[in-house]
Scaffold this motif. Structure first.
Motif, PDB file in Angstrom:
ATOM      1  N   TRP A   1      -2.101 -21.395   5.519  1.00  0.00           N
ATOM      2  CA  TRP A   1      -2.111 -21.167   6.968  1.00  0.00           C
ATOM      3  C   TRP A   1      -1.109 -22.081   7.670  1.00  0.00           C
ATOM      4  N   ARG A   2      -1.052 -23.334   7.229  1.00  0.00           N
ATOM      5  CA  ARG A   2      -0.170 -24.311   7.879  1.00  0.00           C
ATOM      6  C   ARG A   2       1.251 -24.254   7.350  1.00  0.00           C
ATOM      7  N   GLY A   3       1.435 -23.641   6.162  1.00  0.00           N
ATOM      8  CA  GLY A   3       2.771 -23.544   5.587  1.00  0.00           C
ATOM      9  C   GLY A   3       3.303 -24.857   5.049  1.00  0.00           C
ATOM     10  N   THR A   4       2.421 -25.640   4.390  1.00  0.00           N
ATOM     11  CA  THR A   4       2.819 -26.957   3.880  1.00  0.00           C
ATOM     12  C   THR A   4       3.688 -26.835   2.631  1.00  0.00           C
ATOM     13  N   LYS A   5       4.255 -27.966   2.241  1.00  0.00           N
ATOM     14  CA  LYS A   5       5.098 -28.000   1.046  1.00  0.00           C
ATOM     15  C   LYS A   5       4.329 -27.567  -0.187  1.00  0.00           C
ATOM     16  N   SER A   6       3.078 -28.022  -0.293  1.00  0.00           N
ATOM     17  CA  SER A   6       2.277 -27.660  -1.471  1.00  0.00           C
ATOM     18  C   SER A   6       2.015 -26.161  -1.520  1.00  0.00           C
ATOM     19  N   ALA A   7       1.862 -25.533  -0.358  1.00  0.00           N
ATOM     20  CA  ALA A   7       1.655 -24.082  -0.329  1.00  0.00           C
ATOM     21  C   ALA A   7       2.926 -23.351  -0.757  1.00  0.00           C
ATOM     22  N   LYS A   8       4.067 -23.856  -0.319  1.00  0.00           N
ATOM     23  CA  LYS A   8       5.338 -23.231  -0.696  1.00  0.00           C
ATOM     24  C   LYS A   8       5.589 -23.368  -2.187  1.00  0.00           C
ATOM     25  N   GLU A   9       5.225 -24.519  -2.747  1.00  0.00           N
ATOM     26  CA  GLU A   9       5.392 -24.727  -4.190  1.00  0.00           C
ATOM     27  C   GLU A   9       4.543 -23.753  -4.990  1.00  0.00           C
ATOM     28  N   LYS A  10       3.391 -23.363  -4.423  1.00  0.00           N
ATOM     29  CA  LYS A  10       2.516 -22.394  -5.093  1.00  0.00           C
ATOM     30  C   LYS A  10       2.795 -20.959  -4.644  1.00  0.00           C
ATOM     31  N   THR A  11       3.806 -20.791  -3.771  1.00  0.00           N
ATOM     32  CA  THR A  11       4.148 -19.491  -3.180  1.00  0.00           C
ATOM     33  C   THR A  11       2.926 -18.823  -2.541  1.00  0.00           C
ATOM     34  N   LEU A  12       2.171 -19.596  -1.786  1.00  0.00           N
ATOM     35  CA  LEU A  12       0.982 -19.072  -1.116  1.00  0.00           C
ATOM     36  C   LEU A  12       1.353 -18.512   0.250  1.00  0.00           C
ATOM     37  N   SER A  13       0.684 -17.466   0.657  1.00  0.00           N
ATOM     38  CA  SER A  13       0.839 -16.933   2.012  1.00  0.00           C
ATOM     39  C   SER A  13      -0.544 -16.691   2.588  1.00  0.00           C
ATOM     40  N   TYR A  14      -0.649 -16.860   3.892  1.00  0.00           N
ATOM     41  CA  TYR A  14      -1.958 -16.747   4.522  1.00  0.00           C
ATOM     42  C   TYR A  14      -2.214 -15.334   5.038  1.00  0.00           C
ATOM     43  N   GLU A  15      -3.462 -14.894   4.896  1.00  0.00           N
ATOM     44  CA  GLU A  15      -3.922 -13.680   5.573  1.00  0.00           C
ATOM     45  C   GLU A  15      -5.415 -13.810   5.825  1.00  0.00           C
ATOM     46  N   ASN A  16      -5.865 -13.228   6.946  1.00  0.00           N
ATOM     47  CA  ASN A  16      -7.289 -13.250   7.271  1.00  0.00           C
ATOM     48  C   ASN A  16      -8.071 -12.520   6.195  1.00  0.00           C
ATOM     49  N   THR A  17      -9.217 -13.072   5.838  1.00  0.00           N
ATOM     50  CA  THR A  17     -10.072 -12.452   4.827  1.00  0.00           C
ATOM     51  C   THR A  17     -11.466 -12.293   5.408  1.00  0.00           C
ATOM     52  N   PRO A  18     -11.901 -11.042   5.675  1.00  0.00           N
ATOM     53  CA  PRO A  18     -13.234 -10.834   6.268  1.00  0.00           C
ATOM     54  C   PRO A  18     -14.326 -11.550   5.476  1.00  0.00           C
ATOM     55  N   GLY A  19     -15.180 -12.250   6.204  1.00  0.00           N
ATOM     56  CA  GLY A  19     -16.278 -12.969   5.574  1.00  0.00           C
ATOM     57  C   GLY A  19     -15.913 -14.344   5.084  1.00  0.00           C
ATOM     58  N   TYR A  20     -14.612 -14.700   5.128  1.00  0.00           N
ATOM     59  CA  TYR A  20     -14.193 -15.998   4.600  1.00  0.00           C
ATOM     60  C   TYR A  20     -13.323 -16.789   5.576  1.00  0.00           C
ATOM     61  N   CYS A  21     -12.214 -16.231   6.050  1.00  0.00           N
ATOM     62  CA  CYS A  21     -11.332 -17.008   6.922  1.00  0.00           C
ATOM     63  C   CYS A  21     -10.691 -16.134   7.995  1.00  0.00           C
ATOM     64  N   TYR A  22     -10.373 -16.773   9.113  1.00  0.00           N
ATOM     65  CA  TYR A  22      -9.760 -16.054  10.239  1.00  0.00           C
ATOM     66  C   TYR A  22      -9.004 -17.052  11.104  1.00  0.00           C
ATOM     67  N   SER A  23      -7.786 -16.685  11.511  1.00  0.00           N
ATOM     68  CA  SER A  23      -6.994 -17.498  12.415  1.00  0.00           C
ATOM     69  C   SER A  23      -7.155 -16.939  13.821  1.00  0.00           C
ATOM     70  N   ALA A  24      -7.841 -17.698  14.666  1.00  0.00           N
ATOM     71  CA  ALA A  24      -8.155 -17.229  16.017  1.00  0.00           C
ATOM     72  C   ALA A  24      -7.254 -17.900  17.050  1.00  0.00           C
ATOM     73  N   THR A  25      -6.960 -17.173  18.118  1.00  0.00           N
ATOM     74  CA  THR A  25      -6.209 -17.752  19.226  1.00  0.00           C
ATOM     75  C   THR A  25      -7.163 -18.487  20.156  1.00  0.00           C
ATOM     76  N   LEU A  26      -6.595 -19.344  21.003  1.00  0.00           N
ATOM     77  CA  LEU A  26      -7.437 -20.049  21.970  1.00  0.00           C
ATOM     78  C   LEU A  26      -8.102 -19.067  22.928  1.00  0.00           C
ATOM     79  N   GLU A  27      -7.424 -17.945  23.211  1.00  0.00           N
ATOM     80  CA  GLU A  27      -8.020 -16.935  24.084  1.00  0.00           C
ATOM     81  C   GLU A  27      -9.270 -16.331  23.438  1.00  0.00           C
ATOM     82  N   GLU A  28      -9.213 -16.061  22.147  1.00  0.00           N
ATOM     83  CA  GLU A  28     -10.382 -15.515  21.449  1.00  0.00           C
ATOM     84  C   GLU A  28     -11.525 -16.523  21.450  1.00  0.00           C
ATOM     85  N   ILE A  29     -11.181 -17.797  21.272  1.00  0.00           N
ATOM     86  CA  ILE A  29     -12.216 -18.834  21.265  1.00  0.00           C
ATOM     87  C   ILE A  29     -12.848 -18.948  22.646  1.00  0.00           C
ATOM     88  N   ALA A  30     -12.040 -18.839  23.698  1.00  0.00           N
ATOM     89  CA  ALA A  30     -12.572 -18.888  25.066  1.00  0.00           C
ATOM     90  C   ALA A  30     -13.535 -17.727  25.304  1.00  0.00           C
TER      91      ALA A  30
END
Length: 544
Positions: free
Chosen positions: A455-484
């Motif tokens: 999610w943050r795009g750190t060096k360790s994620a790039k070394e593992k070629t990881l990419s972020y995506e929302n996964t129902p039931g596990y993780c979600y990237s919310a905007t401040l508007e959604e949190i409000a």
């Protein structure tokens, strides 16, 4: 500070047991010797103090053996060789604690039965001598062995048992590593023995590892405002050593504060044992809210497991740390959060263990403080933890991750996460270690930390070629508007939704399934009606 010198060839011939497991077993038997004669908190300090004294003595003997085996010793006149082996600088320059002659374990073991005043006085004097000879240990080692409540005959047996445990002569492993493992093993065992009171000094290892793996403290200042026995610091040091090697172990500097005197002593010893500067936790214990020992500190990383829902705390309404609202006297959760924010450097990040209620409480202005923290874009990630991780409390817990800078940070090339918060629901993860305690496995820790780094795009994620995506039931990237829109509640379950069910490729198509079930149901009804008719006919014949 403790030695980093690895054992040299031939030192494996030293007497005593060799495996860490054997040492642990011996020392736990030693602890059992004292059960019944003192409470758990006291015998923890009692036994760990003796273990530490044995360690510094073994490390001193190891260095002395190296000096004695040095070919250059032959060039020194024979009458001066003894004095050379007693040169303090030859030990301290290798980060070995100086141990005066009457504090060395061989001397203690030889004189335990015949010492004037008894073995307890012998040990108290030895502790005093070691502290006087090493300023970083001033006021740290326990002088509690010559008290009336200490059974001196049991103490003599304990000394004999500890004499069988040698922390040097383990081939390629430094004494520091061997004792570090033993010390951590003991802290965990004592935490189990003390139950709820253990929360003052012990955070479950898997929770500490998760915080460290998410924050990745490769270098800089690491701070813990409620440091307990120093577990966050030790794990940070292990992280750096594992990822970058032992030569980088000093890339982090640790700072902390602890309110409990006994626990503060454990932290000082723990840091010293692991080769970390014990000065980092100050020269005295103290209450973080009432007497901040590090008022000017700006840390790169803050890690903390403060007491949950603390109501007895030193609240000052005009404290400058309360930039987002004055926390209520009834609960210090938001006092801890704001204190931690006040300690973060310009790009600092923090991981904090708090009770689940902190994510949604609106009592006494806590909702307003939370919304202010969110609108200031300080919250980066919220993780809900599984139950039963903490033996010391049944209160469900979560992790707050805070950061001062969600920008790409120049050459780091991170993902721009301004105005976003990552939610991770890990409440169903973990494995039961026994009937009452759950642990997060290595696979769990990797999955959660990888999710954050992708999610943050750190060096360790790039070394593992990881990419972020929302996964129902596990993780979600919310905007401040959604949190409000959720009234600033930060419970991950509100955002991640329900997990998607995997489709079975052999499953019957829904339309066909409905048709089949309808046909079967009608057939069952027809059969029921027919049977009913038969029963009526038979009853008519009986009554006719």
């Amino acid at each position: 500070m403790p030695p980093r010198k690895r054992a040299t060839a031939g030192q494996g011939e030293l007497p005593g047991v060799s495996s860490t497991k054997e040492i642990q077993d011996i020392l736990w038997k030693a602890a059992d010797k004292l059960r019944g004669s003192m409470d758990a908190a006291q015998y923890k300090e009692f036994v760990l103090g003796l273990v530490f004294l044995k360690y510094v003595s073994d490390a001193f003997a190891e260095r002395r053996a190296e000096l004695a085996a040095d070919p250059e010793l032959a060039e020194i006149p024979e009458h001066r060789r003894g004095a050379f082996l007693e040169e303090r600088d030859e030990y301290t320059k290798k980060d070995v604690f100086w141990v005066p002659q009457t504090a060395r374990w061989d001397y203690i073991a030889e004189n335990a039965a015949s010492a004037e005043g008894g073995v307890g006085k012998l040990l108290d004097d030895a502790m005093d001598e070691v502290m006087k000879a090493n300023k970083t240990l001033t006021g740290v080692l326990p002088k509690i062995f010559n008290r009336d409540n200490v059974d001196q005959s049991r103490l003599k047996q304990l000394v004999d048992l500890i004499s069988d445990a040698r922390f040097t002569g383990h081939g390629d492993r430094p004494a520091q590593d061997v004792l570090g493992e033993v010390y951590e093993y003991f802290l965990e065992k004592f935490a189990r023995a003390e139950g709820k009171r253990a929360g003052e000094f012990y955070t479950p290892a898997s929770v500490v590892r998760l915080i460290v793996e998410v924050l990745e403290p490769y270098e800089g200042r690491v701070y813990d405002p409620a440091c307990g026995s120093g577990g966050m610091f030790v794990q940070s040091g292990k992280f750096v050593t594992k990822r970058r090697g032992r030569d980088h172990s000093h890339d982090i500097a640790v700072y902390g504060q602890e309110a409990n005197e006994r626990t503060w002593r454990l932290a000082k010893m723990n840091l010293a044992i692991h080769g970390m500067d014990p000065k980092g936790v100050g020269d005295r214990w103290g209450d973080t809210f009432d007497d901040d020992k590090l008022p000017d500190l700006k840390a790169d990383f803050v890690m903390a497991n403060p007491p949950f829902n603390m109501s007895d705390w030193a609240r000052k309404a005009d404290d400058p740390r309360w930039k987002f609202g004055v926390p209520p006297q009834s609960n210090a959760n938001y006092a801890w959060l704001q204190h931690i924010v006040s300690k973060l450097g310009d790009r600092g990040s923090a991981g904090v263990v708090l009770a689940n209620g902190s994510m949604s409480s609106k009592q006494s202005g806590e909702g307003e403080i939370r919304s202010a923290l969110i609108e200031a874009d300080l919250v980066s990630c919220m993780i809900s933890l599984p139950g039963n991780l903490f033996r010391t409390t049944a209160i469900p817990a979560c992790l707050w991750f805070l950061t001062k800078d969600k920008t790409p940070q120049g050459v780091k090339g991170l993902e721009d996460r301004r105005g976003q918060v990552l939610f991770v629901d890990a409440s169903a993860m973990g494995t039961m270690a026994d009937r009452t305690e759950r642990i997060l496995t290595d696979e769990d820790l990797e999955k959660i930390s990888d999710t954050y780094h992708a999610w943050r795009g750190t060096k360790s994620a790039k070394e593992k070629t990881l990419s972020y995506e929302n996964t129902p039931g596990y993780c979600y990237s919310a905007t401040l508007e959604e949190i409000a829109q959720q009234d600033y509640v930060l419970t991950p379950a509100r955002y991640v939704g329900a997990a998607e069910e995997e489709e079975d490729p052999n499953a019957e198509p829904m339309e066909e399934r409905i048709t089949r079930l309808t046909t079967e149901l009608l057939a069952q009804l027809d059969e029921s009606v027919r049977q009913d008719a038969v029963v009526r006919e038979q009853l008519g014949r009986i009554h006719g």
